[in-house]
Design a protein around this motif. Structure first.
Motif, PDB file in Angstrom:
ATOM      1  N   PHE A 184       0.816  -1.203   0.000  1.00 46.48           N
ATOM      2  CA  PHE A 184       0.000   0.000   0.000  1.00 46.48           C
ATOM      3  C   PHE A 184       0.858   1.265   0.000  1.00 46.48           C
ATOM      4  O   PHE A 184       0.429   2.312  -0.488  1.00 46.48           O
ATOM      5  CB  PHE A 184      -0.911  -0.014   1.227  1.00 46.48           C
ATOM      6  CG  PHE A 184      -2.126   0.819   1.086  1.00 46.48           C
ATOM      7  CD1 PHE A 184      -3.276   0.288   0.542  1.00 46.48           C
ATOM      8  CD2 PHE A 184      -2.128   2.143   1.473  1.00 46.48           C
ATOM      9  CE1 PHE A 184      -4.399   1.061   0.396  1.00 46.48           C
ATOM     10  CE2 PHE A 184      -3.256   2.922   1.325  1.00 46.48           C
ATOM     11  CZ  PHE A 184      -4.396   2.375   0.779  1.00 46.48           C
ATOM     12  N   ALA A 215       9.191  -2.623   7.814  1.00 44.60           N
ATOM     13  CA  ALA A 215       7.763  -2.715   8.093  1.00 44.60           C
ATOM     14  C   ALA A 215       7.130  -4.024   7.630  1.00 44.60           C
ATOM     15  O   ALA A 215       6.060  -4.371   8.105  1.00 44.60           O
ATOM     16  CB  ALA A 215       7.024  -1.537   7.466  1.00 44.60           C
ATOM     17  N   VAL A 245      -2.296  -8.676   8.192  1.00 41.89           N
ATOM     18  CA  VAL A 245      -1.342  -8.018   9.080  1.00 41.89           C
ATOM     19  C   VAL A 245      -0.336  -7.158   8.315  1.00 41.89           C
ATOM     20  O   VAL A 245      -0.198  -5.966   8.600  1.00 41.89           O
ATOM     21  CB  VAL A 245      -0.662  -9.065   9.990  1.00 41.89           C
ATOM     22  CG1 VAL A 245       0.513  -8.473  10.713  1.00 41.89           C
ATOM     23  CG2 VAL A 245      -1.672  -9.635  10.973  1.00 41.89           C
ATOM     24  N   LEU A 264      -0.694  -6.012   5.377  1.00 37.61           N
ATOM     25  CA  LEU A 264      -1.442  -4.971   4.666  1.00 37.61           C
ATOM     26  C   LEU A 264      -1.693  -3.778   5.590  1.00 37.61           C
ATOM     27  O   LEU A 264      -1.525  -2.621   5.191  1.00 37.61           O
ATOM     28  CB  LEU A 264      -2.777  -5.528   4.136  1.00 37.61           C
ATOM     29  CG  LEU A 264      -3.688  -4.512   3.464  1.00 37.61           C
ATOM     30  CD1 LEU A 264      -2.993  -3.862   2.265  1.00 37.61           C
ATOM     31  CD2 LEU A 264      -4.991  -5.149   3.010  1.00 37.61           C
ATOM     32  N   ILE A 265      -2.068  -4.062   6.834  1.00 36.76           N
ATOM     33  CA  ILE A 265      -2.300  -2.972   7.784  1.00 36.76           C
ATOM     34  C   ILE A 265      -1.002  -2.219   8.032  1.00 36.76           C
ATOM     35  O   ILE A 265      -0.972  -0.983   8.069  1.00 36.76           O
ATOM     36  CB  ILE A 265      -2.895  -3.534   9.092  1.00 36.76           C
ATOM     37  CG1 ILE A 265      -4.311  -4.053   8.835  1.00 36.76           C
ATOM     38  CG2 ILE A 265      -2.913  -2.465  10.175  1.00 36.76           C
ATOM     39  CD1 ILE A 265      -4.913  -4.802  10.005  1.00 36.76           C
ATOM     40  N   SER A 266       0.086  -2.961   8.155  1.00 33.96           N
ATOM     41  CA  SER A 266       1.385  -2.312   8.341  1.00 33.96           C
ATOM     42  C   SER A 266       1.719  -1.436   7.136  1.00 33.96           C
ATOM     43  O   SER A 266       2.256  -0.333   7.283  1.00 33.96           O
ATOM     44  CB  SER A 266       2.461  -3.380   8.543  1.00 33.96           C
ATOM     45  OG  SER A 266       3.705  -2.788   8.760  1.00 33.96           O
ATOM     46  N   ILE A 278      -0.411   0.056   5.136  1.00 38.48           N
ATOM     47  CA  ILE A 278      -1.236   1.268   5.192  1.00 38.48           C
ATOM     48  C   ILE A 278      -0.597   2.247   6.175  1.00 38.48           C
ATOM     49  O   ILE A 278      -0.497   3.450   5.914  1.00 38.48           O
ATOM     50  CB  ILE A 278      -2.670   0.918   5.603  1.00 38.48           C
ATOM     51  CG1 ILE A 278      -3.328   0.068   4.519  1.00 38.48           C
ATOM     52  CG2 ILE A 278      -3.489   2.179   5.841  1.00 38.48           C
ATOM     53  CD1 ILE A 278      -4.628  -0.569   4.962  1.00 38.48           C
ATOM     54  N   GLY A 279      -0.158   1.714   7.306  1.00 38.86           N
ATOM     55  CA  GLY A 279       0.532   2.548   8.289  1.00 38.86           C
ATOM     56  C   GLY A 279       1.751   3.197   7.689  1.00 38.86           C
ATOM     57  O   GLY A 279       1.988   4.402   7.857  1.00 38.86           O
ATOM     58  N   ALA A 280       2.527   2.425   6.943  1.00 34.44           N
ATOM     59  CA  ALA A 280       3.744   2.955   6.335  1.00 34.44           C
ATOM     60  C   ALA A 280       3.399   4.055   5.343  1.00 34.44           C
ATOM     61  O   ALA A 280       4.084   5.081   5.267  1.00 34.44           O
ATOM     62  CB  ALA A 280       4.505   1.835   5.640  1.00 34.44           C
ATOM     63  N   PHE A 326       0.818   6.111   5.397  1.00 35.45           N
ATOM     64  CA  PHE A 326       0.483   7.333   6.136  1.00 35.45           C
ATOM     65  C   PHE A 326       1.719   7.949   6.763  1.00 35.45           C
ATOM     66  O   PHE A 326       1.916   9.161   6.739  1.00 35.45           O
ATOM     67  CB  PHE A 326      -0.556   7.010   7.218  1.00 35.45           C
ATOM     68  CG  PHE A 326      -1.956   7.230   6.757  1.00 35.45           C
ATOM     69  CD1 PHE A 326      -2.364   6.770   5.522  1.00 35.45           C
ATOM     70  CD2 PHE A 326      -2.871   7.918   7.546  1.00 35.45           C
ATOM     71  CE1 PHE A 326      -3.652   6.982   5.082  1.00 35.45           C
ATOM     72  CE2 PHE A 326      -4.159   8.138   7.108  1.00 35.45           C
ATOM     73  CZ  PHE A 326      -4.543   7.669   5.882  1.00 35.45           C
ATOM     74  N   PHE A 327       2.553   7.100   7.341  1.00 30.90           N
ATOM     75  CA  PHE A 327       3.757   7.609   7.990  1.00 30.90           C
ATOM     76  C   PHE A 327       4.623   8.350   6.981  1.00 30.90           C
ATOM     77  O   PHE A 327       5.075   9.466   7.232  1.00 30.90           O
ATOM     78  CB  PHE A 327       4.534   6.457   8.628  1.00 30.90           C
ATOM     79  CG  PHE A 327       5.837   6.886   9.213  1.00 30.90           C
ATOM     80  CD1 PHE A 327       5.878   7.488  10.461  1.00 30.90           C
ATOM     81  CD2 PHE A 327       7.017   6.730   8.511  1.00 30.90           C
ATOM     82  CE1 PHE A 327       7.070   7.915  10.994  1.00 30.90           C
ATOM     83  CE2 PHE A 327       8.220   7.154   9.037  1.00 30.90           C
ATOM     84  CZ  PHE A 327       8.249   7.749  10.286  1.00 30.90           C
ATOM     85  N   GLN A 336       3.835   9.751   4.154  1.00 29.88           N
ATOM     86  CA  GLN A 336       3.248  11.018   3.701  1.00 29.88           C
ATOM     87  C   GLN A 336       3.643  12.153   4.641  1.00 29.88           C
ATOM     88  O   GLN A 336       4.140  13.200   4.215  1.00 29.88           O
ATOM     89  CB  GLN A 336       1.718  10.904   3.666  1.00 29.88           C
ATOM     90  CG  GLN A 336       1.208  10.039   2.534  1.00 29.88           C
ATOM     91  CD  GLN A 336      -0.297   9.864   2.587  1.00 29.88           C
ATOM     92  OE1 GLN A 336      -0.987  10.451   3.429  1.00 29.88           O
ATOM     93  NE2 GLN A 336      -0.827   9.058   1.689  1.00 29.88           N
TER      94      GLN A 336
END
Lengths: 436, 322, 259
Positions: B41, B98, B109, B111-113, B115-117, B119-120, B122
């Motif tokens: 992501f 990550a 799991v 995938l969520i990481s 998405i976090g990456a 956002f981080f 950005q």
């Protein structure tokens, strides 16, 4: 005896922290100390009855009192409540059923726009006769309607997509939310349904139906002061209802089916669980919660526009659920509270503090580093704007180091005792026991 | 507005440029998916990073006054290379920090990481640019060379920018094709994509091949970022989300895991989007206009995932055992 | 008429024929065994029977009703339930909850009952819990109901899978290697349990098994699969003496009796 000592300790802490808030109404730390009392109540080794009554006293009496001293805290409490409600709804979808819904905010938007359109003059744009805004009493009708609308849209989206594999489902829900947002943004023409990016205002608030009663009691009613309190209690009631429904679903064949699907879909279906129907139910229940909260949000804000319903909001709520612990009701509450307070208070506090430093014009001389001209802190560097970084860090760090969250779900322990349970008509549910 | 030929050709040109841009980004999604069965992501931010590397170099050259003195072709080549390298390395670092710790965890799991990456990254880019330039909305300095254009026949005027995008993308795709199909490392990537366990048994260093895949995919994203900046000029840390989602759509459209599919998907999506943007208004008599082009792309994404998740070139999807 | 009748069942994966026109009939009250070397198609047969795979050809009739195109959950409702070779319990649920999941369809409470916590809800849930406890006692897991399923020992997990499958009130129980990984005395216990089930909890059992002592000890009828084809069928004694069966096992260098 131990129970009493801890109870006394808790009561003392609540009183002390409320006094701190009273004497230092501007202090974020004092308010945080007060908020921590709820966490202490949750963890303290006291009986359930004591926990419930202390929590009730704190939420129903002490917090509103603090709120009348400093309205800002009431506003924070309302926002925390809204996010807790959203997190509880998403927890059903992601936590219980294991479906990654990245477009959760779409249902929130649907509820919000439902009331915004009909609870303002907006609906006059496409329904002639000037019936709008609807009277305030309709707010409660729409609260109920939104539950149905949310469930319906949740099911409509779910029907085609729930057969998809997990990661594809996530992307489809994300796409759905983007479509909803784009529609809201653009449906100001050819027919002006949503008023586009300009948003809708003013939106009617719920009726002050108890006003005559208060006036009868000789209390002077000032709507401006009353509405925050009023919203606070509506949020509290809505939360109670959501927690009750969620708990009951969790402790039922439905909750077990969800957990089974999350654990092993193939085994679940082999045990006769109608997987698609159960997933659909999770989707619909989660969506109906979000939609109801949306109605409340629209009424509280009086103004809404598409900006409130971005992908970031979906991820924010997801971060709350994951921080607290997927599948855990206390976890969702804690996660939503922690993240909201972090955003609203700590980051904003940091921004204000940096601003103050900048304006102070001080030049710090630090050993080794040299001198630091505080006025040259870049003005674009505002900690309050870094929500995404916070959400992102929460997601990555939790996945790597504590994927089950801070308060992972506890094993539901049900001691079976036919002699008592059948007669009293109650389930004998033992206390929660730690994991493993 | 009429459906005239010159407008049609213009739209066709825009669609092809957009399509190649999507194709380059889509490669990153599709290669990583092929190897790890995982949606990276944060690839959209790897793409944005490339755009920022390009603009930073150009701004530095401009402020030092050397930009005008240098050969513009050399400058373009240099920033493309720099974007490739930085984005590629960033993708490798991202995988190490990550994703790798989550190898073998349930599908959602990582995938969520990711998405976090996303956002981080950005906000991390925003943070760096805010401290550095006190602004995170940057625009590419003009390179006079790219503002020129050539006439093709009497109808169409093709800007150099578009030629640059298409030529670079074609060169990259050809290079990637040769790399994946004609070199030992490329063979290793394909082997890992087919069956990581068997590849490991055959002595292929799977972790290094995964890193390599991230590097190559990231580098393609970085090129796309630089080209995006040169073509559209304005960049900000959040630029990546929508093109990223569309490039992912392109990857799925072509058949995720399938490299030619990503190119095909990118071109199809780019053309559809360009035509939708120009002609939706005409076709619906102004009721729905260009603002629906994003909706259009996302609806395609949803429909493809629901009805033909294998995509146009129907790549194998590893059968899930019972 | 047979309880289960399978005719010409064929299942292909790409070019690989996993099942080639397999016929099988299971009579009421029968313990049937399906044996064969690894990769012979036994588990594929189970997966096709329970609707996890769609057969390419052939007919499956259960209680004289066709099961073609019926989804796995509906097949469970129809009265066929299974265990898994590679144990698939719900690890993050308690032992009791695992069995309750097996009862999902039979509890019969609606959303209104659940949210309103009706009298009926409590009655049905307690009834379900009571039956779950009985099943746990039946398989020898009494007193373990509050443990995490994942914390049970291997043999106990296999027994829990049987209890969970029984919870759905199947008429035909499919057991995929029920004694795999068990020591001889545990395997004896499982054999006794399977024999005890017939006629009381289920009508018939079909088991896949590698342990020949179990197969020969309790089954009434044995079918042998090799490369997706049924190569022999008969009583345990008949099958033991069948030349093709011996070849199939020895040809792969496998010890037929590795109990």
């Amino acid at each position: 005896m131990k129970n009493r000592i801890f109870t006394a300790g808790l009561v003392g802490y609540i009183l002390l922290s409320s006094l701190l808030v009273y004497y230092f109404p501007q202090s974020v730390l004092a308010f945080l100390a007060f908020e921590a009392s709820l966490l202490l109540i949750y963890y303290a080794p006291v009986s359930r009855a004591v926990k419930l009554s202390l929590a009730a006293a704190t939420l129903v009496v002490v917090l509103p009192l603090i709120g009348t001293i400093n309205g800002y805290y009431l506003e924070i409490a309302i926002q925390v409540g809204i996010f807790v409600a959203l997190a509880l709804g998403l927890n059903i979808v992601v936590g219980f059923a294991g479906l990654l819904n990245l477009g959760y905010v779409a249902f929130y938007a649907i509820g919000a726009y439902l009331w915004a359109i009909f609870g303002s003059s907006q609906a006059n744009e496409f329904i002639s006769g000037g019936y709008f805004p609807l009277s305030q009493a309709w707010f409660f009708v729409f609260l109920l309607l939104s539950i149905a609308a949310g469930a319906l849209t949740g099911a409509l989206l779910g029907l085609p997509v729930l057969r998809l594999r997990g990661d594809y489902l996530a992307i489809v829900t994300l796409g759905f939310a983007e479509v909803v947002r784009a529609l809201v943004n653009n449906l100001d023409k050819p027919i002006n349904l949503t008023n586009g990016p300009r948003g809708i205002t003013p939106i009617e608030r719920p009726p002050l139906f108890f006003q005559p009663l208060l006036e009868g009691l000789g209390v002077a009613v000032d709507p401006a002061a009353l509405y925050p309190l009023y919203f606070y209690f509506i949020v509290l009631l809505l939360l109670l209802a959501i927690i009750l429904v969620t708990r009951r679903l969790e402790d039922s064949p439905v909750g077990r089916a969800w957990k089974a699907i999350r654990g092993d879909e193939i085994a679940a279906v082999a045990m006769g669980i109608p997987v698609v129907r159960m997933k659909l139910l999770a989707f619909a229940v989660g969506a109906s919660f979000a939609s109801a909260v949306g109605v409340l949000f629209a009424a509280k804000q009086v103004f809404i526009n598409p900006e409130s319903f971005t992908f970031m909001e979906s991820i924010g709520v997801l971060a709350m659920v994951i921080l607290g612990g997927m599948g855990s009701i206390p976890g969702a509450i804690l996660g939503a509270t922690a993240v909201t307070i972090l955003n609203l208070q700590l980051l904003k506090g940091l921004s204000l503090w940096l601003n103050a430093l900048r304006q102070s014009g001080l030049v710090l001389t630090l050993p080794l580093i040299g001198s630091l001209d505080l006025s040259r802190i870049p003005s674009q560097f505002e900690p309050a704007k870094y929500e995404r970084m916070i959400f992102g860090l929460i997601l990555i760090l939790m996945m790597i180091f504590r994927p089950r969250g801070i308060l992972p779900p506890q094993k539901r322990e049900r001691r079976f005792d036919p002699s008592t349970s059948l007669r009293t008509g109650k389930l004998t549910t033992g206390g929660d026991r730690g994991e493993n | 507005m009429a459906l005239s030929l010159d407008i049609f050709l213009q739209v066709l040109m825009d669609g092809i440029v957009l399509g190649f841009m999507y194709a380059l980004i889509a490669l990153g999604y599709t290669m990583v998916y092929g190897v790890l069965e995982f949606i990276n992501f944060a690839h959209s931010e790897i793409f944005v990073l490339g755009a920022f590397v390009g603009v930073e170099i150009l701004l530095a050259l401009e402020s030092s006054g050397t930009l005008a003195a240098l050969n513009p072709a050399f400058v373009v080549l240099m920033i493309i290379l720099a974007g490739m390298i930085v984005s590629g390395l960033a993708a490798v670092a991202l995988e190490r920090t990550a994703y790798r710790p989550l190898r073998g965890a349930p599908r959602l799991v990582p995938l969520i990481s990711a998405i976090g990456a996303s956002f981080f990254l950005q906000d991390f880019i925003r943070l760096v640019e805010s401290v550095w330039h006190n602004s995170f909305y940057l625009s590419y300095p003009t390179l006079s060379l790219l503002d020129r254009s050539v006439r093709l026949g009497a109808m169409v005027e093709v800007p150099f920018k578009s030629i640059l995008v298409i030529a670079t993308a074609l060169a990259m795709l050809a290079g990637l094709y040769l790399f994946v199909n004609k070199t030992r490392l490329g063979t290793a990537i394909r082997a890992v994509a087919q069956d990581p366990d068997a590849a490991a048994l055959m002595g292929i260093p799977v972790n290094r091949i995964i890193s390599l895949t991230f590097f190559v995919g990231g580098a393609m994203g970085g090129v796309a970022g630089v080209l995006f900046g040169l073509h559209y000029s304005l960049v900000n840390p959040y630029t990546g989300f929508v093109p990223g989602l569309k490039a992912f759509t392109a990857a799925v459209l072509g058949g995720i895991g399938n490299i030619p599919g990503a190119v095909l998907g990118g071109l199809v999506l780019g053309l559809m989007e360009a035509f939708a943007a120009s002609y939706l208004g005409i076709l619906t008599d102004g009721a729905f206009g260009a603002e629906y082009k994003d909706v259009f792309a996302f609806v395609i994404l949803i429909l493809i995932l629901i009805f033909r998740p294998k995509g146009l070139l129907g790549e194998k999807v590893r059968e899930e055992g019972v | 008429m047979a309880l289960l009748e399978v005719q010409g069942l064929t299942k292909k994966f790409g070019g690989l024929v996993a099942l080639q026109s397999v016929d099988l009939a299971i009579e009421d009250g029968m313990i049937a065994a399906l044996i064969g070397p690894n990769g012979a198609g036994k588990t594929t047969f189970f997966n096709t029977l329970t609707g996890h795979y769609r057969p390419d050809r052939g007919e499956i009739r259960f209680k004289n009703r066709s099961l073609r195109g019926v989804t796995p959950d509906r097949i469970t409702h129809a009265g066929i339930c299974r265990t898994f070779q590679n144990i698939r319990l719900f690890g993050e649920m308690s032992v009791l909850e695992n069995v309750l999941v097996g009862m999902h369809a039979r509890i019969g409470v609606g959303l209104a009952d659940i949210i309103g916590r009706s009298r009926r809800f409590y009655a049905r849930e307690n009834q379900a819990a009571k039956r779950a406890m009985e099943l746990l006692a039946l398989v020898g897991l009494e007193g373990r109901e509050e443990e995490w399923a994942s914390s049970l020992a291997y043999g106990d997990q296999r027994r829990l899978e049987v209890a969970r499958a029984l919870a759905s009130k199947p008429e035909l129980l499919l057991l995929d290697e029920p004694t795999a990984g068990m020591n001889p005395s545990e395997a004896e216990g499982m054999m006794a349990l399977i024999e005890k089930l017939i006629g009381v909890h289920v009508r018939s059992v079909l088991l896949i098994e590698h342990n020949m002592r179990v197969v020969m000890g309790i089954s009434h009828r044995v079918s042998v699969l090799d490369y997706g084809e049924k190569i022999a069928e008969g009583t345990p004694d008949e099958v033991r003496r069948d030349a093709r069966v011996i070849e199939a096992y020895l040809g792969l260098g496998k010890q037929a009796d590795h109990a």
